[in-house]
Write an enzyme that holds these catalytic residues in place. Sequence first.
Site, PDB file in Angstrom:
ATOM      1  N   CYS A   9       0.888  -1.197  -0.099  1.00 53.50           N
ATOM      2  CA  CYS A   9       0.132   0.232  -0.134  1.00 53.50           C
ATOM      3  C   CYS A   9       0.977   1.301   0.066  1.00 53.50           C
ATOM      4  CB  CYS A   9      -0.812  -0.100   1.277  1.00 53.50           C
ATOM      5  SG  CYS A   9      -1.701   1.708   1.350  1.00 53.50           S
ATOM      6  N   CYS A  12       0.513   3.316   3.147  1.00 54.53           N
ATOM      7  CA  CYS A  12       1.478   2.595   4.228  1.00 54.53           C
ATOM      8  C   CYS A  12       2.782   2.955   4.218  1.00 54.53           C
ATOM      9  CB  CYS A  12       1.128   1.037   4.278  1.00 54.53           C
ATOM     10  SG  CYS A  12      -0.501   0.688   5.089  1.00 54.53           S
ATOM     11  N   ASN A  92     -13.762   8.658  -1.404  1.00 53.36           N
ATOM     12  CA  ASN A  92     -14.195   7.930  -2.539  1.00 53.36           C
ATOM     13  C   ASN A  92     -14.359   6.285  -2.234  1.00 53.36           C
ATOM     14  OD1 ASN A  92     -14.533  10.246  -3.878  1.00 53.36           O
ATOM     15  ND2 ASN A  92     -12.097  10.016  -4.330  1.00 53.36           N
ATOM     16  N   GLY A  98     -14.584   6.483  -7.699  1.00 51.71           N
ATOM     17  CA  GLY A  98     -13.326   6.991  -8.237  1.00 51.71           C
ATOM     18  C   GLY A  98     -12.131   6.770  -7.143  1.00 51.71           C
ATOM     19  N   HIS A 103      -6.699   2.571   0.579  1.00 55.54           N
ATOM     20  CA  HIS A 103      -6.304   2.928   2.207  1.00 55.54           C
ATOM     21  C   HIS A 103      -7.421   3.844   2.523  1.00 55.54           C
ATOM     22  CE1 HIS A 103      -3.142   3.108   5.610  1.00 55.54           C
ATOM     23  NE2 HIS A 103      -4.027   4.054   5.755  1.00 55.54           N
ATOM     24  N   HIS A 105      -9.093   6.887   3.204  1.00 56.02           N
ATOM     25  CA  HIS A 105      -8.457   8.294   3.570  1.00 56.02           C
ATOM     26  C   HIS A 105      -9.656   9.300   3.203  1.00 56.02           C
ATOM     27  CE1 HIS A 105      -8.055   7.266  -0.576  1.00 56.02           C
ATOM     28  NE2 HIS A 105      -8.195   8.515  -0.967  1.00 56.02           N
ATOM     29  N   HIS A 107     -10.157  13.064   1.938  1.00 52.80           N
ATOM     30  CA  HIS A 107      -9.592  14.372   1.103  1.00 52.80           C
ATOM     31  C   HIS A 107     -10.265  15.716   2.174  1.00 52.80           C
ATOM     32  CE1 HIS A 107      -8.715  12.576  -2.796  1.00 52.80           C
ATOM     33  NE2 HIS A 107      -9.568  11.445  -2.046  1.00 52.80           N
TER      34      HIS A 107
HETATM   35  P1  DGP Z   1      -8.641   8.521  -4.196  1.00 55.42           P
HETATM   36  O1  DGP Z   1      -8.726   8.738  -5.797  1.00 55.42           O
HETATM   37  O2  DGP Z   1      -9.821   9.075  -3.517  1.00 55.42           O
HETATM   38  O3  DGP Z   1      -8.176   7.292  -3.828  1.00 55.42           O
HETATM   39  O4  DGP Z   1      -7.537   9.589  -3.913  1.00 55.42           O
HETATM   40  C1  DGP Z   1      -6.275   9.052  -4.086  1.00 55.42           C
HETATM   41  C2  DGP Z   1      -5.417  10.403  -3.935  1.00 55.42           C
HETATM   42  O5  DGP Z   1      -4.198   9.942  -3.316  1.00 55.42           O
HETATM   43  C3  DGP Z   1      -5.366  11.335  -5.360  1.00 55.42           C
HETATM   44  O6  DGP Z   1      -6.082  12.517  -5.063  1.00 55.42           O
HETATM   45  C4  DGP Z   1      -3.858  11.214  -5.608  1.00 55.42           C
HETATM   46  C5  DGP Z   1      -3.312  11.023  -4.186  1.00 55.42           C
HETATM   47  N1  DGP Z   1      -1.772  10.496  -4.168  1.00 55.42           N
HETATM   48  C6  DGP Z   1      -1.638   9.156  -5.206  1.00 55.42           C
HETATM   49  N2  DGP Z   1      -0.443   8.707  -4.807  1.00 55.42           N
HETATM   50  C7  DGP Z   1       0.184   9.735  -4.182  1.00 55.42           C
HETATM   51  C8  DGP Z   1       1.556   9.878  -3.427  1.00 55.42           C
HETATM   52  O7  DGP Z   1       2.430   9.123  -3.567  1.00 55.42           O
HETATM   53  N3  DGP Z   1       1.869  10.920  -2.671  1.00 55.42           N
HETATM   54  C9  DGP Z   1       0.712  11.731  -2.495  1.00 55.42           C
HETATM   55  N4  DGP Z   1       1.057  12.878  -1.624  1.00 55.42           N
HETATM   56  N5  DGP Z   1      -0.427  11.673  -2.843  1.00 55.42           N
HETATM   57  C10 DGP Z   1      -0.749  10.574  -3.819  1.00 55.42           C
END
Ligand code: DGP
Length: 119
Positions: A9, A12, A92, A98, A103, A105, A107
Amino acid sequence: MKQHFDEHCIFCKIIKGEIPSQKVYEDEQVTAFKDIHPAAPIHLLFVHKNHTQDINHTLAESPQDILDLFAAIKSYTQKERLDDRGFRIITNLGVDGGQSVFHTHFHLLAGKKLPFQLA
Ligand code: DGP
């Protein structure tokens, strides 16, 4: 504290510091860092240190984690006075939601009057 990591992940790995991120908040249970693709002037991701895949799994496996996440969001937004003008929380779930990182989270979007536009 119950803490489960998933070795594959990406969040993680960010929590453990194996992948760099711009962390803005940390407590015993929760970390928050800047989204790599910001959709607003302030776009943060609040993640629990205990890995679960999405909010339904969190509620089934470890519901306290949801309260920990909202407590962290409250603490951060009050400290940064984001609650003065307001903010938006999004989570999401699944393909139509989307979700791209599996993991749980939240926003946190803020820093301008946010449009409510889905397409
Ligand atoms: P979701 O689409 O709701 O699963 O949001 C995942 C978000 O995670 C997306 O807006 C981009 C962000 N994201 C993906 N990979 C990384 C990363 O390696 N670092 C950071 N800071 N954000 C990431």
